[in-house]
Design an enzyme around this catalytic site. Sequence first.
Site, PDB file in Angstrom:
ATOM      1  CG  LEU A  33      29.955 -28.244 -34.869  1.00  0.00           C
ATOM      2  CD1 LEU A  33      31.386 -27.763 -34.980  1.00  0.00           C
ATOM      3  CD2 LEU A  33      29.422 -28.701 -36.220  1.00  0.00           C
ATOM      4  CB  ALA A  79      19.352 -28.741 -35.760  1.00  0.00           C
ATOM      5  CB  ALA A  80      16.625 -33.551 -35.204  1.00  0.00           C
ATOM      6  CB  SER A 122      10.749 -38.951 -39.094  1.00  0.00           C
ATOM      7  OG  SER A 122      10.845 -40.356 -39.145  1.00  0.00           O
ATOM      8  CE1 TYR A 146      14.094 -38.472 -35.107  1.00  0.00           C
ATOM      9  CE2 TYR A 146      13.066 -40.264 -36.334  1.00  0.00           C
ATOM     10  CZ  TYR A 146      13.756 -39.065 -36.306  1.00  0.00           C
ATOM     11  OH  TYR A 146      14.098 -38.459 -37.497  1.00  0.00           O
ATOM     12  CE  LYS A 150      12.838 -35.282 -36.598  1.00  0.00           C
ATOM     13  NZ  LYS A 150      13.458 -34.032 -37.111  1.00  0.00           N
TER      14      LYS A 150
END
Length: 322
Positions: A33, A79-80, A122, A146, A150
């Site tokens: 969270l 999750a990332a 991605s 990013y 990935k």
Amino acid sequence: MRVLVTGGGGYVGSALLKKLLERGYEVCSIDNLFRGSYAYVSNLKDSNGVKLLVGDICSLEDLEDDLNKVHFDAIVHLAAIPGLERCLKNPSRAVLTNIYGTYNILEFARKNDVGKVVFSSSAAVYGEPIMTPIPEEHPLNPLNLYGVTKLAAEKLMHSYHRAYGLSTVILRLGNVYGVGAYTYWETVIPKFVRQALRGEALTIYGDGRQSRDFIHVLDVVKAIELVLISENKLVGGDVFNVASGEPLSINNLAKTVSEVVFEKLGREVNKVHLPPRSGEPSLPNFCLSINKISDKLGFKADWSVRDGIKQLVEYGLKTKLR
């Protein structure tokens, strides 16, 4: 089928939880969270077959304690730390979550004999394309952190498939938008809609001729479910693009948002150009090939961008975004 979803409090994760429960799956979500929230799926707490856990994929011990050795048929790893800007601002968290967190998920899957691990990657792993539409076999040269994280996570997925026989599947997503359990307003389509509804000018970086391949969040969920129900021998160790397969320039996107808002509210929408952002592909025909996922799994996007924009405008008005 019993499915573990990492990042189930996030944008794609929330939409996936709702859909899988509708389909009769048993679903468990784990999310720290940090960015996500279970508020959008709080009504699912009383449903049979769902667990919403707060935990961190960066701790293998936490995973094992929280999940209590429950056997899962599949894991969908969402999750990332997403996006160019967030990774740039907090590189240590990006590396820890996106790479080491993926390692922990794979270790959990290996130790607990999970049948399949589906990873949300991605289009950022491709970098500047040398051909379009971009096939999965395209060279991988990410332009930003990013994309690097990935790609590193993808390499881990391939490694666990080869070394341990784990059935891993990588999904390279285009630009995700649209209303699922809720909408995420920071990517370009919902950002344009939000600006237009607030009477602000649409902010276009660069000349606006650069294009993206946009995919609705519910179409992403559809693709994930197709992978989940596919036999491991068909998809194990494989990589699929998940996109519309059509390029859309930012200028044409702004034009469509303006048209939809005018149709709905009778209001003209202005535009303003800002300097281009570094680390983003700038080709005018950027799009992904979806031949592979179409041929193998029968995937086709259901949502057009115009319909997705209409949905966002209606959602924005309903939630009094103005």
